[in-house]
Design a protein around this motif. Structure first.
Motif, mmCIF file in Angstrom:
data_model
loop_
_atom_site.group_PDB
_atom_site.id
_atom_site.type_symbol
_atom_site.label_atom_id
_atom_site.label_comp_id
_atom_site.label_asym_id
_atom_site.label_seq_id
_atom_site.Cartn_x
_atom_site.Cartn_y
_atom_site.Cartn_z
ATOM 1 N N GLY A 57 0.818 -1.214 0.000
ATOM 2 C CA GLY A 57 0.000 0.000 0.000
ATOM 3 C C GLY A 57 0.847 1.257 0.000
ATOM 4 O O GLY A 57 0.544 2.229 -0.712
ATOM 5 N N TYR A 61 0.836 3.940 -3.156
ATOM 6 C CA TYR A 61 0.482 5.325 -2.839
ATOM 7 C C TYR A 61 1.572 6.276 -3.319
ATOM 8 O O TYR A 61 1.298 7.299 -3.953
ATOM 9 N N ASP A 62 2.840 5.928 -3.029
ATOM 10 C CA ASP A 62 3.949 6.788 -3.434
ATOM 11 C C ASP A 62 4.096 6.836 -4.951
ATOM 12 O O ASP A 62 4.371 7.900 -5.518
ATOM 13 N N HIS A 88 0.723 7.031 4.582
ATOM 14 C CA HIS A 88 -0.731 7.006 4.400
ATOM 15 C C HIS A 88 -1.150 5.801 3.562
ATOM 16 O O HIS A 88 -2.201 5.202 3.798
ATOM 17 N N GLY A 89 -0.330 5.439 2.584
ATOM 18 C CA GLY A 89 -0.613 4.230 1.805
ATOM 19 C C GLY A 89 -0.484 2.985 2.655
ATOM 20 O O GLY A 89 -1.260 2.030 2.505
#
Length: 261
Positions: A57, A61-62, A88-89
């Protein structure tokens, strides 16, 4: 960035600190599980899925945020030892894994979430030091005694003439240690008083979500890495405010529901 090499195989500082963060979090979760009279196997199994899903995740996200770069360097997507894991991911990936794990084996979701939220900032505190060795996620130039030197190859072009920069990863690491201390004290207090109510587990998760989001929101003001801007805010700031509002809204809903009962 390389810790040591063996027969042409490199071990990176970044990976070492990711491993150290995982070990620290698992040991602490193990300790809390014993106090909650939970089987250790639950923590070990859960940790495996949280780490795998969290890393996936965090990387996805990145990559989304840095797609302008990765779209032209597709193979770099898999080079996680070079950095590029967004917390956050990791929270999204780990949260989904936690939910499905608890549902599949019929465990108390909020209890496991409370344990995870308590140990997570400890892991983050260790993991952030990997950014130092990769010379990434630093802040604006500074003349303060604790400013860190950054090689010219890692400096944004606007700051070629500067040498030392704010160690924002260190600020976040210290902040995470403080959050961990608050949460571990809260957990031990609840356990001693035998207050194993679902609301208290939920509150543990919300304390982490709000405190870390506040920490990240303010640190973003001095970070200079590139990120999308939404409504005048850096994207992590926008996400942090969203998490705070959703967390407080959910807490208010639970309080109102509790009072009606």
């Amino acid at each position: 960035p390389i810790l040591f090499s063996f027969n042409g195989f490199n071990i990176y500082w970044y990976g070492f600190f990711i491993l150290l963060s995982a070990v620290a979090a698992i040991i602490t979760a193990w300790y809390l599980a014993k106090l909650y009279n939970l089987k250790i196997d639950i923590i070990i199994d859960l940790a495996f899925w949280l780490i795998i899903s969290g890393i996936i995740g965090a990387r996805i996200y990145d990559v989304i945020l840095e797609w302008s770069y990765f779209s032209n360097h597709l193979l770099d997507i898999f080079k996680i030892w070079q950095g590029g894991l967004a917390i956050h991911g990791a929270l999204i990936g780990g949260g989904l894994a936690l939910y499905f794990y608890a549902k599949k084996y019929n465990y108390n979701f909020w209890q496991l979430a409370a344990i995870t939220a308590t140990v997570l900032p400890l892991g983050q505190a260790f993991g952030r030091f990997g950014n130092y060795f990769n010379q990434e996620l630093f802040g604006y130039p500074t003349n303060l005694p604790w400013g860190i030197p950054i090689d010219i190859i890692h400096r944004p072009w606007q700051y070629f003439d500067y040498t030392c920069f704010h160690p924002t990863f260190l600020y976040e690491s210290i902040g995470n240690l403080i959050i961990f201390f608050i949460l571990i004290c809260w957990q031990i207090c609840l356990i001693k008083k035998q207050k194993f109510l679902e609301f208290n587990h939920i509150l543990s998760v919300i304390i982490y979500a709000v405190l870390y989001s506040l920490l990240r929101f303010f640190i973003e003001f001095i970070r200079i890495d590139t990120t999308p801007i939404l409504s005048g805010l850096r994207f992590p700031q926008f996400i942090s405010l969203t998490i705070i509002l959703l967390s407080l809204g959910f807490l208010a809903y639970k309080i109102l529901k509790k009072n009606r009962v």
